[in-house]
Design an enzyme around this catalytic site. Structure first.
Site, PDB file in Angstrom:
ATOM      1  CD  GLU A   1       2.933  -8.635  -4.684  1.00  0.00           C
ATOM      2  OE1 GLU A   1       4.239  -9.011  -4.954  1.00  0.00           O
ATOM      3  OE2 GLU A   1       2.674  -7.265  -4.781  1.00  0.00           O
TER       4      GLU A   1
ATOM      5  CE  LYS B   1     -11.632 -10.755 -20.953  1.00  0.00           C
ATOM      6  NZ  LYS B   1     -12.812 -10.350 -21.285  1.00  0.00           N
TER       7      LYS B   1
ATOM      8  CG  ASP C   1     -16.186 -10.361 -20.002  1.00  0.00           C
ATOM      9  OD1 ASP C   1     -15.094 -11.839 -20.854  1.00  0.00           O
ATOM     10  OD2 ASP C   1     -15.568  -9.968 -20.055  1.00  0.00           O
ATOM     11  CB  SER C   2     -21.674 -12.236 -24.120  1.00  0.00           C
ATOM     12  OG  SER C   2     -20.430 -12.417 -25.040  1.00  0.00           O
ATOM     13  CB  SER C   3     -18.527 -16.064 -26.006  1.00  0.00           C
ATOM     14  OG  SER C   3     -18.295 -15.203 -27.197  1.00  0.00           O
TER      15      SER C   3
ATOM     16  CB  CYS D   1       5.019  -3.888   0.344  1.00  0.00           C
ATOM     17  SG  CYS D   1       6.263  -2.774  -0.537  1.00  0.00           S
ATOM     18  CE1 TYR D   2       1.099   0.957   5.145  1.00  0.00           C
ATOM     19  CE2 TYR D   2      -0.441  -0.887   5.254  1.00  0.00           C
ATOM     20  CZ  TYR D   2      -0.764   0.696   5.531  1.00  0.00           C
ATOM     21  OH  TYR D   2      -0.820   1.052   6.519  1.00  0.00           O
TER      22      TYR D   2
ATOM     23  CG  HIS E   1       6.351  -5.917  -4.485  1.00  0.00           C
ATOM     24  ND1 HIS E   1       4.751  -5.962  -4.415  1.00  0.00           N
ATOM     25  CD2 HIS E   1       6.215  -4.349  -4.072  1.00  0.00           C
ATOM     26  CE1 HIS E   1       4.438  -3.860  -3.017  1.00  0.00           C
ATOM     27  NE2 HIS E   1       5.395  -3.831  -3.480  1.00  0.00           N
TER      28      HIS E   1
ATOM     29  N   GLY F   1     -18.340 -11.731 -27.549  1.00  0.00           N
ATOM     30  CA  GLY F   1     -16.374 -11.228 -27.197  1.00  0.00           C
ATOM     31  C   GLY F   1     -16.367 -12.279 -26.230  1.00  0.00           C
TER      32      GLY F   1
ATOM     33  N   GLY G   1       0.622  -1.324   0.151  1.00  0.00           N
ATOM     34  CA  GLY G   1      -0.320   0.381   0.119  1.00  0.00           C
ATOM     35  C   GLY G   1       0.730   1.660  -0.030  1.00  0.00           C
TER      36      GLY G   1
END
Ligand code: XMP
Length: 516
Positions: free
Chosen positions: A174, A372, A230-232, A82-83, A172, A228, A55
């Protein structure tokens, strides 16, 4: 759902979503929760471990984000990053101070030594590179903690109280720049928290299908399918769960890419659903006739889309559920807590305002827990073809905002073909994997050329390709000249009406990704 859960407690760091994705990539389900979440709510999630994120604050500053120290008495392992590391030290009796001189502040890649006897670093090399970004310094580590990593500037890069399962790292793990960072996260999850690795897309698919069936019962579900990703994927999931109770309305506005409408339709042929394709190309084009102004084009398409969708929805009659493609980053960004009824309609949704105009009882958002990458993985799991699952983003208004000036059928056909050749050559060269979005734009500039023995006076086509993490900023892509050359030669030879090709070398900002 029957999987174990890790809580990523968000203190406002810029890499927080990345931490959550890393945890899931390790096969462990996690949720990102704001640090202000009541302790009872966190407790009720029954976490196997908690990660405090980074943060931008200093733990000693007034009003700095903090957490009720009671969290340390749950017996649940905690990793502070970190933070988060400094906060843990601060709350457990250590002392964090501003780095006295610049040498103790660390930013960027830092040579780091590790105690490989610590569970976090077990089996990893004793020396490596970590990615640091901190201006504060742990002057005194809390009682019971050992120093487990160090750098030249800083003797306490990592701390651990292995007995209680508390670990802190100043760097970090990640980000890719930290060598073996993901291994450290995995070690925390598996060796410290006792993770089973029960988060897989196959499991998710099974559980999601069962949940949807239980919730929908005999009800009817309506979905606006754009084609797209997501909708598919959502359509495929709902199709698998409730089959013929699902109606998918796919409005083809005639401004899709080459063969796109047919591809979408073909992808859903295996399922017994009510798939409604509305070929509304002429209708959209007639509304767009004579319109040159980009915002007007967008508005016309958005409104017409809703009208067409409404007409189709009326034919279906009353539905019980309207499906919406909210995904986890939308939930996080809108501050959603996951509580029932907290659904927030995406502000940038292609069909904004839709739910108000369609008669339905409840929203259903089957992807709201997924990132995603996970949506794509789920799509594969459901058997959707790769071209749908890896599809690049495509704007709601489609080619209309890639044809500068007035949109006509002839121009759309010209652009479709040129755009296809560009994409095709990028795929053949393997360059498509390095790009986040790439397409052609038909400008309204005409120029003189010579072809064969004749003079031409045709349109200029622009090629656009960008790399970006979030589409808020983007860099123009350095596509090899040979590839651009092949694209150029093919387009001027195969597409009538284009005699000049330019490559867009502006980043965002100052340009935007799309031209309109
Ligand atoms: P810009 O041009 O704003 O684009 O830099 C950023 C990203 O957003 C996409 N985009 C849209 N997506 N409806 C959408 O669904 C739209 O009206 C729209 N306009 C831009 C664009 O393709 C890029 O990925």
């Amino acid at each position: 759902m029957s999987h174990q859960t890790v809580i990523v407690l968000d203190f406002g760091g810029q890499y927080n979503q990345l931490i959550a994705r890393r945890v899931r990539e390790c096969g462990v389900y996690c949720e990102l929760k704001p640090y202000t979440t009541p302790l009872d709510e966190l407790r009720s999630m029954d976490p196997i471990g908690i990660i405090f994120t980074g943060g931008p604050h200093s733990v000693y500053a007034e009003g700095a984000p903090s957490v009720d120290p009671a969290i340390f008495s749950w017996g649940v392992p905690i990793l502070g990053i970190c933070y988060g590391c400094q906060l843990m030290a601060h709350l457990l009796g250590g002392r964090v101070v501003p780095a006295q001189d610049d040498s103790a502040r660390e930013y960027g890649k830092t040579a780091t030594g590790f105690d490989t006897g610590c569970k976090l670093f077990g089996g990893l090399p004793a020396d490596g590179i970590t990615w640091m970004s901190h201006g504060d310094y742990m002057e005194k580590v809390p009682e019971g903690f050992a120093l487990t990593a160090w750098s030249e500037a800083c003797p306490n890069v990592a701390i651990a109280d292995e007995e209680r399962g508390f670990y802190g790292v100043q760097f970090h793990p990640e980000v890719d720049h930290t060598q073996h960072g993901v291994d450290m996260i995995r070690a925390f999850l598996y060796d410290v928290c006792g993770a089973r690795g029960d988060w897989s897309m196959e499991d998710y698919k099974r559980t999601a299908i069962a949940d949807i069936r239980a919730r929908v019962g005999q009800g009817k579900v309506l979905l606006a399918l754009s084609g797209g990703v997501d909708s598919s994927v959502m359509a495929a999931l709902l199709a698998e769960a409730v089959g013929s109770q699902l109606t998918c309305v796919f409005v083809d506005h005639g401004l899709m890419r080459l063969n796109e409408g047919d591809e979408v339709e073909a992808a859903f042929a295996p399922w017994d659903i009510n798939f409604v394709r509305v070929n509304a190309g002429e209708r959209f084009l007639s509304k767009l006739a004579g319109v040159e102004e980009p915002e007007r084009k967008r508005k016309i398409i958005g409104e017409e889309f809703i009208r067409v969708f409404e007409e189709e929805a009326k034919k279906v009659g009353k539905v019980d559920f309207l499906a919406q493609g909210t995904i986890y980053p939308d939930v996080i960004e809108s501050g959603g807590t996951g509580a029932a009824g907290a659904a927030v309609i995406k502000s940038h949704h292609n069909v904004g305002g839709l739910p108000d105009t369609v008669d339905f009882k409840e929203l259903i958002e089957p992807l709201r827990l997924l990132f995603k990458d996970e949506v794509r993985q789920l799509g594969r799991e459901l058997g959707l073809p790769e071209y749908l699952v890896t599809r690049q983003p495509f704007p709601g208004p489609g080619l209309a905002i890639r044809i500068i000036g007035e949109v006509t059928k002839a121009k759309a056909d010209t652009l479709r073909l040129a755009d296809f050749i560009f994409r095709d050559e990028l795929a053949r060269a393997g360059e498509d994997r390095n790009l986040n979005q790439y397409f052609a734009v038909l400008t309204n500039t005409r120029s003189v050329g010579v072809m064969g023995d004749g003079r031409t006076y045709d349109y200029t086509l622009a090629l656009r390709a960008v790399t970006t993490a979030d589409f808020m900023t983007a860099d123009w892509a350095r596509i090899p000249y040979e590839v651009l050359d092949r694209v150029s030669v093919r387009i001027v030879n195969e597409v009538r009406g284009i005699n000049r090709i330019v490559y867009d070398i502006t980043s965002k900002p100052p340009a935007t990704v799309e031209w309109e």
